[in-house]
Each structure stands twice: as C-alpha cells, then as structure tokens.
Design a protein around this motif. Sequence first.
Motif, PDB file in Angstrom:
ATOM      1  N   GLN A  92       0.270   1.544  -6.059  1.00 25.38           N
ATOM      2  CA  GLN A  92       0.752   0.584  -5.072  1.00 25.38           C
ATOM      3  C   GLN A  92       1.433  -0.600  -5.750  1.00 25.38           C
ATOM      4  OE1 GLN A  92       0.668   0.856  -1.625  1.00 25.38           O
ATOM      5  NE2 GLN A  92      -0.033   2.950  -2.026  1.00 25.38           N
ATOM      6  N   VAL A  93       2.636  -0.898  -5.310  1.00 23.13           N
ATOM      7  CA  VAL A  93       3.377  -2.059  -5.793  1.00 23.13           C
ATOM      8  C   VAL A  93       3.348  -3.124  -4.702  1.00 23.13           C
ATOM      9  CG1 VAL A  93       5.676  -2.918  -6.421  1.00 23.13           C
ATOM     10  CG2 VAL A  93       4.863  -0.716  -7.307  1.00 23.13           C
ATOM     11  N   THR A  94       3.083  -4.363  -5.102  1.00 26.93           N
ATOM     12  CA  THR A  94       2.978  -5.470  -4.161  1.00 26.93           C
ATOM     13  C   THR A  94       4.086  -6.484  -4.424  1.00 26.93           C
ATOM     14  OG1 THR A  94       0.573  -5.216  -4.029  1.00 26.93           O
ATOM     15  CG2 THR A  94       1.486  -7.319  -3.285  1.00 26.93           C
ATOM     16  N   LEU A  95       4.815  -6.835  -3.376  1.00 26.80           N
ATOM     17  CA  LEU A  95       5.867  -7.838  -3.511  1.00 26.80           C
ATOM     18  C   LEU A  95       5.262  -9.239  -3.519  1.00 26.80           C
ATOM     19  CD1 LEU A  95       8.717  -6.562  -1.162  1.00 26.80           C
ATOM     20  CD2 LEU A  95       8.315  -6.049  -3.562  1.00 26.80           C
ATOM     21  N   LEU A  96       5.909 -10.146  -4.235  1.00 24.16           N
ATOM     22  CA  LEU A  96       5.529 -11.546  -4.250  1.00 24.16           C
ATOM     23  C   LEU A  96       6.407 -12.312  -3.261  1.00 24.16           C
ATOM     24  CD1 LEU A  96       5.187 -11.967  -8.115  1.00 24.16           C
ATOM     25  CD2 LEU A  96       3.454 -11.269  -6.466  1.00 24.16           C
ATOM     26  N   ARG A 110      14.204  -6.261   1.581  1.00 22.14           N
ATOM     27  CA  ARG A 110      14.306  -5.178   2.553  1.00 22.14           C
ATOM     28  C   ARG A 110      13.179  -4.144   2.417  1.00 22.14           C
ATOM     29  NH1 ARG A 110      20.506  -3.377   1.944  1.00 22.14           N
ATOM     30  NH2 ARG A 110      20.024  -2.191   3.845  1.00 22.14           N
ATOM     31  N   LEU A 111      12.296  -4.355   1.445  1.00 23.83           N
ATOM     32  CA  LEU A 111      11.196  -3.417   1.215  1.00 23.83           C
ATOM     33  C   LEU A 111       9.916  -3.917   1.865  1.00 23.83           C
ATOM     34  CD1 LEU A 111      11.764  -2.592  -2.570  1.00 23.83           C
ATOM     35  CD2 LEU A 111      12.459  -1.239  -0.584  1.00 23.83           C
ATOM     36  N   PRO A 112       8.959  -3.017   2.149  1.00 27.06           N
ATOM     37  CA  PRO A 112       7.666  -3.444   2.689  1.00 27.06           C
ATOM     38  C   PRO A 112       6.927  -4.344   1.694  1.00 27.06           C
ATOM     39  CG  PRO A 112       7.943  -1.060   2.857  1.00 27.06           C
ATOM     40  CD  PRO A 112       9.056  -1.549   1.998  1.00 27.06           C
ATOM     41  N   ALA A 113       5.978  -5.118   2.205  1.00 29.86           N
ATOM     42  CA  ALA A 113       5.217  -6.032   1.355  1.00 29.86           C
ATOM     43  C   ALA A 113       4.422  -5.273   0.292  1.00 29.86           C
ATOM     44  CB  ALA A 113       4.280  -6.889   2.202  1.00 29.86           C
ATOM     45  N   GLN A 114       4.029  -4.058   0.609  1.00 24.90           N
ATOM     46  CA  GLN A 114       3.349  -3.190  -0.359  1.00 24.90           C
ATOM     47  C   GLN A 114       3.800  -1.760  -0.108  1.00 24.90           C
ATOM     48  OE1 GLN A 114      -1.100  -2.365  -0.367  1.00 24.90           O
ATOM     49  NE2 GLN A 114      -0.953  -3.564  -2.257  1.00 24.90           N
ATOM     50  N   PHE A 115       3.995  -1.011  -1.183  1.00 25.46           N
ATOM     51  CA  PHE A 115       4.483   0.358  -1.028  1.00 25.46           C
ATOM     52  C   PHE A 115       4.067   1.193  -2.237  1.00 25.46           C
ATOM     53  CE2 PHE A 115       7.780  -2.294  -2.919  1.00 25.46           C
ATOM     54  CZ  PHE A 115       8.164  -1.585  -4.043  1.00 25.46           C
ATOM     55  N   PRO A 116       3.926   2.513  -2.065  1.00 28.09           N
ATOM     56  CA  PRO A 116       3.616   3.383  -3.198  1.00 28.09           C
ATOM     57  C   PRO A 116       4.865   3.617  -4.046  1.00 28.09           C
ATOM     58  CG  PRO A 116       3.842   4.698  -1.212  1.00 28.09           C
ATOM     59  CD  PRO A 116       3.946   3.262  -0.791  1.00 28.09           C
ATOM     60  N   ALA A 117       4.642   3.796  -5.335  1.00 25.96           N
ATOM     61  CA  ALA A 117       5.746   4.061  -6.265  1.00 25.96           C
ATOM     62  C   ALA A 117       5.235   4.973  -7.364  1.00 25.96           C
ATOM     63  CB  ALA A 117       6.288   2.763  -6.856  1.00 25.96           C
ATOM     64  N   GLN A 118       6.155   5.740  -7.951  1.00 23.15           N
ATOM     65  CA  GLN A 118       5.806   6.643  -9.059  1.00 23.15           C
ATOM     66  C   GLN A 118       5.944   5.875 -10.381  1.00 23.15           C
ATOM     67  OE1 GLN A 118       4.594   8.952  -7.495  1.00 23.15           O
ATOM     68  NE2 GLN A 118       5.894   9.471  -5.751  1.00 23.15           N
ATOM     69  N   LEU A 119       4.968   6.068 -11.252  1.00 22.93           N
ATOM     70  CA  LEU A 119       4.944   5.346 -12.523  1.00 22.93           C
ATOM     71  C   LEU A 119       4.530   6.261 -13.653  1.00 22.93           C
ATOM     72  CD1 LEU A 119       3.200   2.287 -11.008  1.00 22.93           C
ATOM     73  CD2 LEU A 119       5.106   1.984 -12.574  1.00 22.93           C
ATOM     74  N   SER A 146       1.509  -4.996  -9.726  1.00 26.65           N
ATOM     75  CA  SER A 146       0.521  -4.029  -9.273  1.00 26.65           C
ATOM     76  C   SER A 146      -0.791  -4.385  -9.952  1.00 26.65           C
ATOM     77  CB  SER A 146       0.942  -2.595  -9.632  1.00 26.65           C
ATOM     78  OG  SER A 146       1.011  -2.427 -11.036  1.00 26.65           O
ATOM     79  N   SER A 147      -1.853  -3.689  -9.604  1.00 24.74           N
ATOM     80  CA  SER A 147      -3.155  -4.018 -10.173  1.00 24.74           C
ATOM     81  C   SER A 147      -3.183  -3.828 -11.684  1.00 24.74           C
ATOM     82  CB  SER A 147      -4.244  -3.157  -9.519  1.00 24.74           C
ATOM     83  OG  SER A 147      -3.976  -1.773  -9.726  1.00 24.74           O
TER      84      SER A 147
END
Length: 249
Positions: A129-133, A144-153, A172-173
């Motif tokens: 999960q990636v979290t926007l600041l 334009r992105l959600p406040a939190q979204f899944p991403a591949q890492l 992210s955490s």
Amino acid sequence: MKAPTTDQAPKVLILKTGTTYPEIREQYGDFDAWFVRGLSDQLDLTVVDVTRETPPGQPTDWDGVVITGSPAMVSERAEWSENAAAWTRQAVEAQVPVLGVCYGHQLLAHALGGKVGFHPDGRDTGTKQVTLLDTAQNDPIFQRLPAQFPAQLTHKQSVLELPPGAVLLANSSFEPHQAFRVGDSAWGVQFHPEFTDQIMKAYLEVQTPDLDKEGLDAPQLLAEVTPAPAASKVLTYFSELVTDRLVSA
C-alpha cells in the motif's frame, strides 16, 4: 485523453537501464515493452538501452523522458549509469518532463544530489500500500490518485535522502520515499506502475529461493498480490502531462 492538436506526436524517450530475468522476458517481454504498453499510444516512443549506448541528442530534443528499472545498483556508479545521470540532470534543468521508476527513481535522486543505497531493512517486494501525503494534493500527477492505493514493488536499494528542494509525495510502511517531485517537471516513483499483477507474481516466483534465505514468506507474498490499476495511472497521467505541455507550448 485528447489527441494532440499539433501535427507531431509528443516524442518521448525511454531510457532502458537493464533487462529482466530471462524466464520473465520470455513470457512477458522486457522492461521497455511494459512501459510501451502503459504509456499512451499517442506518444512517439523511442527506446534506448543506456547500458549499451548513450542517450541520443540533447534532452531538449524530447518532449518527455522515462527511466526504467534495472537489476543494477545506482550506488555501484557504473560509467553508463553516471552518464545517464548527468544526461537526466540536464533534462531536469531544461524542464523536460522526466519520470524515473525504481532504478530510474533512484538515478533521478542521485543525479540531483540525493543519497541512494541499500535499504537498512533489506528487500521490499510484492503488492504494498502506498499512501499519499498532503503535498500530493497540488501535484499535477498525484492529485488524481486515491489517498491510498496498492502498488507493485521489488527493490533492495532506496532513495535514502531526497535531493535538495525535492517534494515528497508518497510513502509506505516500509519505504519513506515512494514518490517525489523536483520542480514542476520531474518525478521519481519507487513502485512499478508498469507491472501487471502477473509480472509481480512472476518476480516473486523467480525470487523465492532468495526470499526464503532472507526470511521472507514467499507463499504469503504471492497470495497477497493484487492488481494495482491506480498505480498504473501514473503512466497515463504522465503521458497526458507531456501531451498537454506540447499542445500549450
């Protein structure tokens, strides 16, 4: 996305900084193919493998630049990598839109005076999960992105210190520097907007012996893989930004 009103499609250079595992390449293609798929088909895309040749021309010859991931490490400071970093710095100084992904994110930070090295807690891989600041609210791409979204890492090295003047956009955490912007034309993202969930699973399958050695739960990581459409929108929105700037120039 609207078609450009100019007679010529925006010229975007993809700086390819390496190649994926052979078994993944055979099934899904290589890094550049994933970016070609994710970027707008209205762009005039050129791929150059900077591990083999120097970037063509001057940065200002291009309307946008995308830098891929790599199995190499920025901290090794290979000659090709340092040359690509210098060219990228010139692109940023000229305000050519730049998007660096994973290795490209780290190379961008290094090129502009940031610090890159191995993450103190080791490898980060899988769907996270990636979290926007709050800073992302005014960003041309990330607003334009959600406040939190899944991403591949998947990475071992990270941006340990941002370049001077950089704006941190997401974390992210595990990773404090998931995305940043320098000025109004250059972005770095540690996550992989070009990955599909199938590619992410393929990486975890190839990495399983190493994950086991490192004490990571490969079956659990595989079970947690999900599609990450919001993360992939970074390529869509970057394509639109490049196009809009060419139209308004």
